[in-house]
Design a protein around this motif. Structure first.
Motif, PDB file in Angstrom:
ATOM      1  N   TYR A   1       0.834  -1.203   0.000  1.00 28.73           N
ATOM      2  CA  TYR A   1       0.000   0.000   0.000  1.00 28.73           C
ATOM      3  C   TYR A   1       0.868   1.252   0.000  1.00 28.73           C
ATOM      4  N   ASN A   2       1.909   1.262   0.816  1.00 33.07           N
ATOM      5  CA  ASN A   2       2.794   2.425   0.878  1.00 33.07           C
ATOM      6  C   ASN A   2       3.461   2.709  -0.464  1.00 33.07           C
ATOM      7  N   LYS A   3       3.765   1.664  -1.198  1.00 31.15           N
ATOM      8  CA  LYS A   3       4.451   1.840  -2.480  1.00 31.15           C
ATOM      9  C   LYS A   3       3.505   2.250  -3.606  1.00 31.15           C
ATOM     10  N   TYR A   4       2.345   1.603  -3.695  1.00 30.14           N
ATOM     11  CA  TYR A   4       1.456   1.817  -4.842  1.00 30.14           C
ATOM     12  C   TYR A   4       0.198   2.622  -4.532  1.00 30.14           C
ATOM     13  N   LYS A   5      -0.086   2.870  -3.261  1.00 27.09           N
ATOM     14  CA  LYS A   5      -1.241   3.670  -2.842  1.00 27.09           C
ATOM     15  C   LYS A   5      -2.570   3.143  -3.384  1.00 27.09           C
ATOM     16  N   VAL A   6      -2.671   1.826  -3.477  1.00 24.99           N
ATOM     17  CA  VAL A   6      -3.937   1.180  -3.855  1.00 24.99           C
ATOM     18  C   VAL A   6      -4.170   0.008  -2.908  1.00 24.99           C
ATOM     19  N   ASP A   7      -5.398  -0.441  -2.861  1.00 29.67           N
ATOM     20  CA  ASP A   7      -5.733  -1.613  -2.062  1.00 29.67           C
ATOM     21  C   ASP A   7      -4.885  -2.786  -2.556  1.00 29.67           C
ATOM     22  N   PRO A   8      -4.135  -3.456  -1.674  1.00 31.64           N
ATOM     23  CA  PRO A   8      -3.280  -4.568  -2.092  1.00 31.64           C
ATOM     24  C   PRO A   8      -4.025  -5.683  -2.823  1.00 31.64           C
ATOM     25  N   PHE A   9      -5.332  -5.777  -2.631  1.00 28.57           N
ATOM     26  CA  PHE A   9      -6.132  -6.783  -3.317  1.00 28.57           C
ATOM     27  C   PHE A   9      -5.994  -6.677  -4.834  1.00 28.57           C
ATOM     28  N   PHE A  10      -5.754  -5.477  -5.334  1.00 30.01           N
ATOM     29  CA  PHE A  10      -5.729  -5.240  -6.775  1.00 30.01           C
ATOM     30  C   PHE A  10      -4.329  -5.255  -7.392  1.00 30.01           C
ATOM     31  N   ILE A  11      -3.317  -5.543  -6.611  1.00 28.71           N
ATOM     32  CA  ILE A  11      -1.944  -5.525  -7.106  1.00 28.71           C
ATOM     33  C   ILE A  11      -1.618  -6.858  -7.783  1.00 28.71           C
ATOM     34  N   GLU A  12      -1.038  -6.778  -8.967  1.00 28.96           N
ATOM     35  CA  GLU A  12      -0.669  -7.980  -9.733  1.00 28.96           C
ATOM     36  C   GLU A  12       0.600  -8.613  -9.156  1.00 28.96           C
ATOM     37  N   GLU A  13       0.809  -9.882  -9.490  1.00 27.70           N
ATOM     38  CA  GLU A  13       1.924 -10.638  -8.931  1.00 27.70           C
ATOM     39  C   GLU A  13       3.290 -10.036  -9.263  1.00 27.70           C
ATOM     40  N   ASP A  14       3.448  -9.450 -10.450  1.00 29.14           N
ATOM     41  CA  ASP A  14       4.754  -8.869 -10.774  1.00 29.14           C
ATOM     42  C   ASP A  14       5.103  -7.744  -9.805  1.00 29.14           C
ATOM     43  N   LYS A  15       4.098  -6.986  -9.382  1.00 32.65           N
ATOM     44  CA  LYS A  15       4.328  -5.917  -8.401  1.00 32.65           C
ATOM     45  C   LYS A  15       4.593  -6.500  -7.016  1.00 32.65           C
ATOM     46  N   TRP A  16       3.853  -7.566  -6.657  1.00 38.77           N
ATOM     47  CA  TRP A  16       4.117  -8.235  -5.380  1.00 38.77           C
ATOM     48  C   TRP A  16       5.558  -8.729  -5.351  1.00 38.77           C
ATOM     49  N   ASN A  17       5.993  -9.311  -6.456  1.00 34.53           N
ATOM     50  CA  ASN A  17       7.355  -9.844  -6.509  1.00 34.53           C
ATOM     51  C   ASN A  17       8.388  -8.739  -6.322  1.00 34.53           C
ATOM     52  N   GLU A  18       8.139  -7.566  -6.891  1.00 32.53           N
ATOM     53  CA  GLU A  18       9.039  -6.425  -6.681  1.00 32.53           C
ATOM     54  C   GLU A  18       9.113  -6.080  -5.197  1.00 32.53           C
ATOM     55  N   ILE A  19       7.958  -6.018  -4.569  1.00 31.52           N
ATOM     56  CA  ILE A  19       7.902  -5.678  -3.141  1.00 31.52           C
ATOM     57  C   ILE A  19       8.625  -6.726  -2.313  1.00 31.52           C
ATOM     58  N   LEU A  20       8.356  -7.991  -2.590  1.00 35.69           N
ATOM     59  CA  LEU A  20       9.004  -9.068  -1.837  1.00 35.69           C
ATOM     60  C   LEU A  20      10.521  -9.013  -2.008  1.00 35.69           C
ATOM     61  N   LYS A  21      10.985  -8.791  -3.220  1.00 30.52           N
ATOM     62  CA  LYS A  21      12.428  -8.697  -3.460  1.00 30.52           C
ATOM     63  C   LYS A  21      13.036  -7.531  -2.694  1.00 30.52           C
ATOM     64  N   GLU A  22      12.355  -6.387  -2.698  1.00 31.31           N
ATOM     65  CA  GLU A  22      12.849  -5.221  -1.950  1.00 31.31           C
ATOM     66  C   GLU A  22      12.912  -5.517  -0.459  1.00 31.31           C
ATOM     67  N   MET A  23      11.880  -6.182   0.071  1.00 29.76           N
ATOM     68  CA  MET A  23      11.854  -6.501   1.488  1.00 29.76           C
ATOM     69  C   MET A  23      12.956  -7.489   1.852  1.00 29.76           C
ATOM     70  N   ILE A  24      13.210  -8.447   0.993  1.00 30.98           N
ATOM     71  CA  ILE A  24      14.289  -9.421   1.221  1.00 30.98           C
ATOM     72  C   ILE A  24      15.627  -8.701   1.244  1.00 30.98           C
ATOM     73  N   GLU A  25      15.827  -7.794   0.299  1.00 30.95           N
ATOM     74  CA  GLU A  25      17.081  -7.037   0.226  1.00 30.95           C
ATOM     75  C   GLU A  25      17.298  -6.171   1.454  1.00 30.95           C
ATOM     76  N   LYS A  26      16.215  -5.578   1.976  1.00 31.65           N
ATOM     77  CA  LYS A  26      16.335  -4.713   3.161  1.00 31.65           C
ATOM     78  C   LYS A  26      16.807  -5.496   4.381  1.00 31.65           C
TER      79      LYS A  26
END
Length: 65
Positions: free
Chosen positions: A38-63
């Motif tokens: 939500y902080n990154k895309y400012k939309v309800d996470p329900f509507f986020i596609e998997e490619d965007k989820w994967n970006e978020i997950l990769k960023e979180m892993i890197e952090k």
């Protein structure tokens, strides 16, 4: 039809992140990820596609490295 391989890719990233936070319960981690989404895309996470989820997950892993 969506590519079924997206499921494995996303779950693999989820698993890698969960290994960084082994004390989190499943929905604690889901909620944490959803907040980041939500902080990154400012939309309800329900509507986020998997490619965007994967970006978020990769960023979180890197952090956590």
């Amino acid at each position: 039809m969506r590519d079924k391989n997206r499921i494995y890719k996303t779950l693999l990233l989820f698993m890698k992140l969960w290994e960084k936070y082994p004390d989190f319960r499943f929905f604690q981690l889901v909620s944490y990820i959803a907040g980041e989404a939500y902080n990154k895309y400012k939309v309800d996470p329900f509507f986020i596609e998997e490619d965007k989820w994967n970006e978020i997950l990769k960023e979180m892993i890197e952090k956590t490295n």
